[in-house]
Scaffold this motif. Structure first.
Motif: not given
Length: 338
Positions: A325-338
């Protein structure tokens, strides 16, 4: 029936802290295939902990507190006595099943060892390797893969951890390889090869690849290609080829492999280009997974300047099941930014 078989349907509540600086949250706990599965209230997996590697931080005390590694990067508190007793029994059973020096009967009978040694003299070193690969248990493979990953992290940066993103990574693995897959995707800050498949079902993914991709289909292609590159052969095989006969025989008889060998393997994997699957095999793998391969080709061309030649893409422009999903994709893209 094994201890794990008896408890496979057991569930309980727990309190999970995904990182030392984060608040604890209520989760559901259950058993997987040699793993402890941590899920949210709607049964979405948040983390998979290896049972053989599980560490109890307060032995003999209740509630029990567990960590997935010696660094205690995550913590899980369990108050349910039944679940605690089940975890302890499964851990003891897995520990007994692991090979120990001096207990050769746990691996193979003395007669078969003698035959293997005799054949190794005349039948080339490959015979010894095949015998070893045939009997290394999943728990030991997971331990070897985790050790290699630990060495790799000294060069790539530590594995990025975020509950929502890890759940998305699990969803990605299930979409590519099917529900219930034992393969586990982890993300590191920098990995020049894009994606690498390791022993123990690990697939290491580059965070930069996530940032460069326009959509999760291209990343799914990289994950699929990394696994297909070692399909048909054991991911542990290149480790043993580099280790040599002495280390292979040591793994066969004692269940141990020197850490310096695993470190050398990690260094060599990072120094070499990612292994490539045959074009025909990779094209069929994309079809089996119902994934178009065009997005993967475009992303590969952007990263390396060379587009893999996979022929006509029969799924290009055709509807297919979404990868994330869009929200899952955004979360995965930012996994190293948190």
């Amino acid at each position: 029936m094994t201890a794990l078989d008896r408890y496979v349907r057991l569930e309980s509540d727990g309190l999970w802290r995904p990182a030392p600086d984060q608040q604890r949250r209520q989760v559901m706990i259950s058993f997987g295939d040699a793993t402890l599965v941590i899920a949210d209230g709607v049964a979405r997996p948040l983390a998979h902990w290896s049972l053989p590697a599980l560490i109890r931080l307060n032995p003999g005390e209740r509630p029990a507190i567990y960590a997935p590694d010696e660094e205690a990067s995550e913590e899980l508190e369990i108050a349910d006595d039944t679940m605690i007793d089940a975890i302890e029994e499964v851990r003891k059973a897995l520990a007994k099943a692991r090979p120990h020096p001096g207990k050769l009967r746990h691996w193979i009978t003395a007669g078969i060892i003698s035959v293997t040694l005799a054949l190794a003299v005349f039948w080339l070193p490959g015979a010894l390797m095949r015998q070893t690969l045939a009997i290394v248990p999943p728990a030991k493979r997971a331990e070897i893969g985790a050790t290699i990953l630990a060495h790799i992290q000294t060069r790539t940066g530590p594995v990025c951890r975020d509950a929502a993103a890890q759940a998305a990574a699990g969803r990605l693995a299930s979409r590519v390889f099917g529900a219930g897959t034992p393969l586990h995707i982890v993300v590191v800050p920098v990995l020049d090869q894009g994606a690498l498949a390791m022993p123990g079902g690990l697939i290491i993914l580059d965070a930069g690849l996530l940032q460069a991709a326009d959509d999760p289909v291209a990343v799914a292609g990289y994950v699929l290609a990394s696994r297909e590159a070692v399909a048909g052969r054991d991911p542990l095989e290149p480790v043993l080829k580099e280790a040599g006969l002495a280390a292979t025989f040591g793994l066969l008889t004692t269940g141990d492999i020197p850490r310096d060998i695993l470190q050398r393997h990690a260094d060599e994997r990072l120094a070499e280009p990612a292994p490539q699957a045959e074009a025909g095999d990779l094209r069929h793998a994309f079809q089996r997974a119902s994934l178009p391969h065009r997005p993967y080709q475009i992303l590969a061309d952007q990263r390396s300047g060379t587009m893999p030649d996979l022929g006509r893409d029969p799924l290009d422009g055709q509807p297919s099941a979404p990868v994330l999903t869009d929200s899952e994709w955004i979360s995965l893209q930012n996994i190293c930014n948190r």
